[in-house]
Design a protein around this motif. Structure first.
Motif, short mmCIF file in Angstrom:
data_model
loop_
_atom_site.label_atom_id
_atom_site.label_comp_id
_atom_site.label_asym_id
_atom_site.label_seq_id
_atom_site.Cartn_x
_atom_site.Cartn_y
_atom_site.Cartn_z
N LEU A 5 0.82 -1.21 0.00
CA LEU A 5 0.00 0.00 0.00
C LEU A 5 0.86 1.26 0.00
CD1 LEU A 5 -2.74 1.36 0.01
CD2 LEU A 5 -2.75 1.16 2.51
N GLU A 8 2.25 1.68 -3.43
CA GLU A 8 1.19 2.17 -4.33
C GLU A 8 0.95 3.66 -4.12
OE1 GLU A 8 -1.49 -1.88 -4.87
OE2 GLU A 8 -2.09 -0.39 -3.38
N GLN A 9 0.93 4.10 -2.88
CA GLN A 9 0.71 5.52 -2.59
C GLN A 9 1.84 6.37 -3.14
OE1 GLN A 9 0.22 5.15 1.66
NE2 GLN A 9 -2.02 5.08 1.50
N TRP A 22 0.37 4.80 -14.89
CA TRP A 22 0.77 3.99 -13.73
C TRP A 22 2.08 3.25 -13.99
CZ3 TRP A 22 -0.57 3.82 -8.79
CH2 TRP A 22 -0.10 2.75 -8.04
N CYS A 77 -2.55 -0.95 -11.82
CA CYS A 77 -3.07 0.21 -11.10
C CYS A 77 -4.10 -0.27 -10.08
CB CYS A 77 -3.71 1.18 -12.09
SG CYS A 77 -4.21 2.74 -11.36
N PRO A 78 -3.94 0.10 -8.80
CA PRO A 78 -4.85 -0.40 -7.77
C PRO A 78 -6.26 0.14 -7.95
CG PRO A 78 -3.37 1.26 -6.87
CD PRO A 78 -2.91 1.00 -8.27
N SER A 79 -7.23 -0.61 -7.44
CA SER A 79 -8.63 -0.24 -7.60
C SER A 79 -8.93 1.12 -6.99
CB SER A 79 -9.54 -1.32 -7.01
OG SER A 79 -9.26 -1.48 -5.62
N TRP A 80 -8.25 1.49 -5.93
CA TRP A 80 -8.53 2.79 -5.30
C TRP A 80 -8.09 3.96 -6.16
CZ3 TRP A 80 -4.15 5.60 -4.35
CH2 TRP A 80 -2.96 4.89 -4.12
N MET A 81 -7.31 3.69 -7.23
CA MET A 81 -6.88 4.75 -8.15
C MET A 81 -7.82 4.91 -9.34
SD MET A 81 -4.22 6.62 -7.52
CE MET A 81 -3.82 7.20 -9.16
N HIS A 82 -8.73 3.97 -9.56
CA HIS A 82 -9.61 4.07 -10.72
C HIS A 82 -10.38 5.37 -10.70
CE1 HIS A 82 -8.87 0.13 -12.40
NE2 HIS A 82 -8.78 -0.30 -11.16
N ARG A 84 -8.87 8.09 -11.47
CA ARG A 84 -7.83 9.11 -11.33
C ARG A 84 -6.71 8.94 -12.32
NH1 ARG A 84 -8.57 7.58 -5.67
NH2 ARG A 84 -9.91 9.12 -4.73
#
Length: 86
Positions: A5, A8-9, A22, A77-82, A84
């Protein structure tokens, strides 16, 4: 070792600050130049630039993970970035 995480951040921050995809942000985060990565992948830097903007094959993802010394899951690309991404 930095957990996934946090990596990813950091990559997301690179992505936004550098205005890159990404995959390009992962490469930059890992301090690998486009020219060096392209040489190791046996492709041209222009081809790598195009690849970084597209979805990649499992084979290419595996090769890039080896070069960038990271898990191949980090190249997605992680799902929390979708929403963006470019």
């Amino acid at each position: 070792m930095i957990d996934l995480l946090k990596q990813e951040q950091a990559i997301a921050l690179t992505m936004v600050s550098q205005k890159v995809s990404w995959l390009a942000a992962v490469r930059l985060y890992k301090n690998v130049s486009r020219t060096d990565a392209a040489k190791m992948l046996n492709i041209t830097p222009d081809a790598l630039k195009r690849i970084e903007k597209e979805q990649i094959s499992a084979h290419m993802k595996s090769r890039m993970a080896e070069i960038y010394e990271c898990p191949d899951t980090l190249l997605v690309c992680p799902s929390w970035m979708h929403g963006r991404t470019e």
